[in-house]
Design a protein around this motif. Structure first.
Motif, PDB file in Angstrom:
ATOM      1  N   ARG A 342      33.815  53.967  25.891  1.00  0.00           N
ATOM      2  CA  ARG A 342      32.471  54.697  26.850  1.00  0.00           C
ATOM      3  C   ARG A 342      31.482  53.483  26.923  1.00  0.00           C
ATOM      4  O   ARG A 342      31.203  52.466  26.017  1.00  0.00           O
ATOM      5  CB  ARG A 342      31.769  55.732  25.781  1.00  0.00           C
ATOM      6  N   LEU A 343      30.960  53.355  28.193  1.00  0.00           N
ATOM      7  CA  LEU A 343      30.262  52.279  28.771  1.00  0.00           C
ATOM      8  C   LEU A 343      28.784  52.960  28.947  1.00  0.00           C
ATOM      9  O   LEU A 343      28.747  53.984  29.489  1.00  0.00           O
ATOM     10  CB  LEU A 343      30.669  51.579  30.137  1.00  0.00           C
ATOM     11  N   ALA A 344      27.621  52.226  28.596  1.00  0.00           N
ATOM     12  CA  ALA A 344      26.360  52.382  29.045  1.00  0.00           C
ATOM     13  C   ALA A 344      25.870  51.250  29.776  1.00  0.00           C
ATOM     14  O   ALA A 344      25.750  50.160  29.241  1.00  0.00           O
ATOM     15  CB  ALA A 344      25.620  52.898  27.957  1.00  0.00           C
ATOM     16  N   GLY A 345      25.849  51.238  30.992  1.00  0.00           N
ATOM     17  CA  GLY A 345      25.438  50.038  31.668  1.00  0.00           C
ATOM     18  C   GLY A 345      26.666  49.020  31.776  1.00  0.00           C
ATOM     19  O   GLY A 345      27.840  49.723  32.129  1.00  0.00           O
ATOM     20  N   ASN A 346      26.772  47.882  31.186  1.00  0.00           N
ATOM     21  CA  ASN A 346      27.981  47.368  31.211  1.00  0.00           C
ATOM     22  C   ASN A 346      28.347  46.832  29.582  1.00  0.00           C
ATOM     23  O   ASN A 346      29.083  46.023  29.464  1.00  0.00           O
ATOM     24  CB  ASN A 346      27.866  45.818  31.967  1.00  0.00           C
ATOM     25  N   LEU A 365      29.918  55.250  32.020  1.00  0.00           N
ATOM     26  CA  LEU A 365      31.369  55.722  32.330  1.00  0.00           C
ATOM     27  C   LEU A 365      32.001  55.962  31.096  1.00  0.00           C
ATOM     28  O   LEU A 365      32.054  55.234  30.175  1.00  0.00           O
ATOM     29  CB  LEU A 365      31.767  54.368  33.078  1.00  0.00           C
ATOM     30  N   THR A 366      33.435  56.307  31.335  1.00  0.00           N
ATOM     31  CA  THR A 366      34.101  56.843  30.467  1.00  0.00           C
ATOM     32  C   THR A 366      35.423  56.255  30.847  1.00  0.00           C
ATOM     33  O   THR A 366      36.115  56.742  31.809  1.00  0.00           O
ATOM     34  CB  THR A 366      34.636  58.257  30.021  1.00  0.00           C
ATOM     35  N   GLY A 382      29.456  46.931  21.419  1.00  0.00           N
ATOM     36  CA  GLY A 382      28.576  45.877  21.629  1.00  0.00           C
ATOM     37  C   GLY A 382      28.946  44.846  22.685  1.00  0.00           C
ATOM     38  O   GLY A 382      28.036  43.926  23.028  1.00  0.00           O
ATOM     39  N   ASP A 383      30.330  44.825  22.864  1.00  0.00           N
ATOM     40  CA  ASP A 383      30.635  43.548  23.970  1.00  0.00           C
ATOM     41  C   ASP A 383      30.287  44.248  25.273  1.00  0.00           C
ATOM     42  O   ASP A 383      30.345  45.224  25.679  1.00  0.00           O
ATOM     43  CB  ASP A 383      32.183  43.478  23.997  1.00  0.00           C
ATOM     44  N   ASP A 384      29.858  43.177  25.965  1.00  0.00           N
ATOM     45  CA  ASP A 384      29.461  43.271  27.429  1.00  0.00           C
ATOM     46  C   ASP A 384      30.650  42.827  28.303  1.00  0.00           C
ATOM     47  O   ASP A 384      31.633  41.921  27.933  1.00  0.00           O
ATOM     48  CB  ASP A 384      28.437  42.626  28.004  1.00  0.00           C
ATOM     49  N   VAL A 385      31.096  43.795  29.184  1.00  0.00           N
ATOM     50  CA  VAL A 385      32.132  43.562  30.142  1.00  0.00           C
ATOM     51  C   VAL A 385      31.720  43.233  31.588  1.00  0.00           C
ATOM     52  O   VAL A 385      30.763  43.576  31.958  1.00  0.00           O
ATOM     53  CB  VAL A 385      33.195  44.648  30.065  1.00  0.00           C
ATOM     54  N   GLU A 386      32.672  42.601  32.377  1.00  0.00           N
ATOM     55  CA  GLU A 386      32.237  42.245  33.763  1.00  0.00           C
ATOM     56  C   GLU A 386      32.710  43.415  34.643  1.00  0.00           C
ATOM     57  O   GLU A 386      33.892  43.915  34.468  1.00  0.00           O
ATOM     58  CB  GLU A 386      32.949  40.903  34.253  1.00  0.00           C
ATOM     59  N   ILE A 387      32.225  43.997  35.282  1.00  0.00           N
ATOM     60  CA  ILE A 387      32.533  45.335  36.289  1.00  0.00           C
ATOM     61  C   ILE A 387      32.283  44.923  37.768  1.00  0.00           C
ATOM     62  O   ILE A 387      31.121  44.386  38.161  1.00  0.00           O
ATOM     63  CB  ILE A 387      31.386  46.572  35.756  1.00  0.00           C
ATOM     64  N   ILE A 388      33.322  45.226  38.459  1.00  0.00           N
ATOM     65  CA  ILE A 388      33.518  44.993  39.978  1.00  0.00           C
ATOM     66  C   ILE A 388      33.446  46.457  40.445  1.00  0.00           C
ATOM     67  O   ILE A 388      34.651  46.905  40.352  1.00  0.00           O
ATOM     68  CB  ILE A 388      34.291  44.147  40.499  1.00  0.00           C
ATOM     69  N   VAL A 389      32.762  46.938  41.444  1.00  0.00           N
ATOM     70  CA  VAL A 389      32.701  48.054  42.123  1.00  0.00           C
ATOM     71  C   VAL A 389      33.431  47.898  43.482  1.00  0.00           C
ATOM     72  O   VAL A 389      32.586  47.370  44.210  1.00  0.00           O
ATOM     73  CB  VAL A 389      31.541  48.695  42.242  1.00  0.00           C
TER      74      VAL A 389
END
Length: 536
Positions: A342-346, A365-366, A382-389
């Protein structure tokens, strides 16, 4: 005698245009009611270029904005009246007001009191403009603005004093009008002159987990970038602490973005519905359009690089990565054989394993990653991930808000297609649906055919303005030939800052208990803002 017609006429002739403290007064002219006969008398006075004298404790409020020069004679005897006038309680006064002008603006959070107005009539700027233009001409210009824009006198005098050839990076003016149902509205329309200098203009979206006012964001931006902010306004929607509690979510969700947020090319939050966003491309071009995740996304960090195909958007697959945004209407999401992120933001907020289905939550996002694709936990809480839309790769900055107001110059509000009526949206933005038919403070951003940017703020919950609905905002922007436009977070969050000065009038002040009658307007703190500046 004090207060006689002769003495008042002498005051007028000598231009003693000031609130004067006095001990006692006798009656000049008193009109108890504005009936038909009184209105005929006033018209005759106006036609003969006469003046009106009103007396007693409510004198200053009896003839508000009449198109006749008038003297108010009275004594404030209540705290309410003292706050409206801007003078101490139990003070007597003689007040001159030129025709068609209102002296106290934006009560109960005044930006101009009667005392402020009086002081400006005695200012060096007023005196110099009187010498240059003639006092009568100056009063005519003041009245014209009062009847068409409702600007504070200070702004009127400053605008008159500016050279006609002086062109600013950002121009603005008060706007005002009357709705078809007879209720008044006013606000500010700012224009950023971008088209002829697009190579030097930049826009950035700034955000913070700790809420701040837009002016705070501006100050921090200027200090870190050494660039002067030209225009700034509040950004998109967030999940606040109150809603987090109501939804039964962990406190870590407080401040989570509820839509697309891209800053300096980094996606801090994906689109979550089909709502509009202001997009700033790497080329400097601006656009406003509805955004979503339907074309697919990629998720990356040091350990992973996963593609989520468009065919698996809100559609579960046991063999391929699938993903669900807030347009998904089912209460439960199937996740059998998957690791769920489950992501909130990135930011990863939850990692779920060994479940056949999970409950949808109205945030973020789920992501469903089959064990066949990735058997190990690839990211921790707690980890941030890189997101490309997909489709937004060339966007440098973006802020999603909404609703979309105009497209190709025509009204295009559609709360259904944008997802406002989905349960996930209602849970986190419950009042937003009402804003189509509920008036209040509003803010919107638009782009004209040439590419110049406009920001419109309509004040609300004050004497001069009942606010606007989203439909009202669309109609007002149509009059200024705006091609595309969208709303931003409305209500007390609405904030427009030009050259470091907040221009709109918030109907709030967090310290209202210090003075329940009147305090200066104070914008609410927000989690993100959009700032326009120039590189040179």
């Amino acid at each position: 005698e004090k207060g006689s017609d002769q003495e008042l006429k002498l005051l007028y002739d000598k231009k003693i245009l000031q609130i004067i403290s006095i001990e006692s007064l006798t009656v000049g002219i008193h009109i108890p009611q504005m009936g038909e006969k009184a209105l005929l008398v006033l018209r005759g006075v106006m036609e003969k270029k006469g003046y009106l004298i009103s007396n007693r404790r409510n004198a200053a409020f009896m003839t508000d904005i009449l198109n006749v020069d008038r003297f108010h004679i009275g004594k404030v005897t209540t705290d309410l009246a003292a706050n409206i006038m801007g003078i101490p309680n139990n003070t007597g006064y003689i007040q001159f007001v030129p025709a068609g002008v209102r002296t106290t603006l934006a009560y109960p959070t005044p930006i101009q009191t009667s005392k402020d107005f009086s002081d400006l009539l005695h200012s060096d700027l007023f005196k110099s403009l009187s010498e240059k233009l003639g006092e009568q001409k100056l009063f005519e210009l003041i009245k014209e603005d009062a009847q068409t824009k409702g600007s504070p006198l200070k702004l009127v005098l400053e605008n008159i004093s500016k050279s006609d050839t002086q062109k600013s990076d950002v121009e603005y003016s008060n706007v005002t009008g009357i709705y078809d149902d007879g209720y008044p509205w006013n606000g500010i329309l700012a224009k950023a002159n971008i088209k002829n200098d697009i190579e030097n203009w930049e826009f950035t979206a700034v955000s913070s987990l700790q809420t701040k006012t837009v002016t705070n964001f501006v100050d921090e931006f200027e200090e870190s970038s050494q660039c002067k902010a030209k225009i700034a306004w509040n950004g998109g929607y967030i999940l606040n602490a109150e809603l987090v509690g109501k939804l039964g979510l962990p406190e870590s969700y407080i401040g989570s973005p509820l839509g697309l947020l891209i800053s300096n090319g980094k996606c801090l939050s994906t689109p979550l519905f089909n709502k509009p966003a202001l997009l700033v491309y790497e080329s400097g071009k601006l656009d406003i359009r509805r955004v979503n995740c339907k074309k697919g996304i990629r998720i990356k960090n040091d350990n992973i690089d996963l593609s989520f195909d468009a065919k698996n958007y809100n559609n579960f697959s046991q063999k391929e990565c699938s993903y669900f945004d807030l347009m998904h209407e089912e209460e439960m999401i199937p996740v059998k054989g998957c690791i769920v992120y489950r992501l909130a933001g990135n930011t990863v907020k939850e990692v779920i394993t060994d479940k056949a289905e999970i409950k949808q939550i109205p945030v973020g996002l789920t992501l469903c990653v089959p064990l066949l694709v990735a058997k190990e936990i690839l990211a921790s809480v707690g980890d941030d991930v890189e997101i490309i839309v997909n489709g937004l790769e060339n966007v440098l900055h973006a802020v999603e808000a909404g609703p979309m107001l105009l497209n190709k110059g025509n009204q295009c509000l559609d709360m259904e297609i944008e997802g406002w009526k989905k349960q996930n949206s209602i849970k986190t933005q419950a009042a937003r649906l009402d804003f189509t038919d509920m008036r209040g403070p509003k803010i919107a951003v638009g782009i004209d055919k040439s590419g110049d940017l406009y920001v419109l703020t309509i004040n609300g919950r004050i004497r001069e303005s009942v606010g606007a609905t989203h439909f009202d905002m669309a109609r007002i922007l149509e009059k200024y030939n705006i091609e595309k436009a969208m709303g931003f977070d409305p209500g007390g969050s609405s904030t427009l800052v030009v050259n470091g000065v907040t221009l709109n009038i918030s109907p709030y002040n967090s310290n209202y208990e210090r003075n329940i009658f009147s305090l200066p307007p104070q914008p609410r703190a927000v989690s993100n803002a959009v700032i326009g500046y120039k590189k040179v």
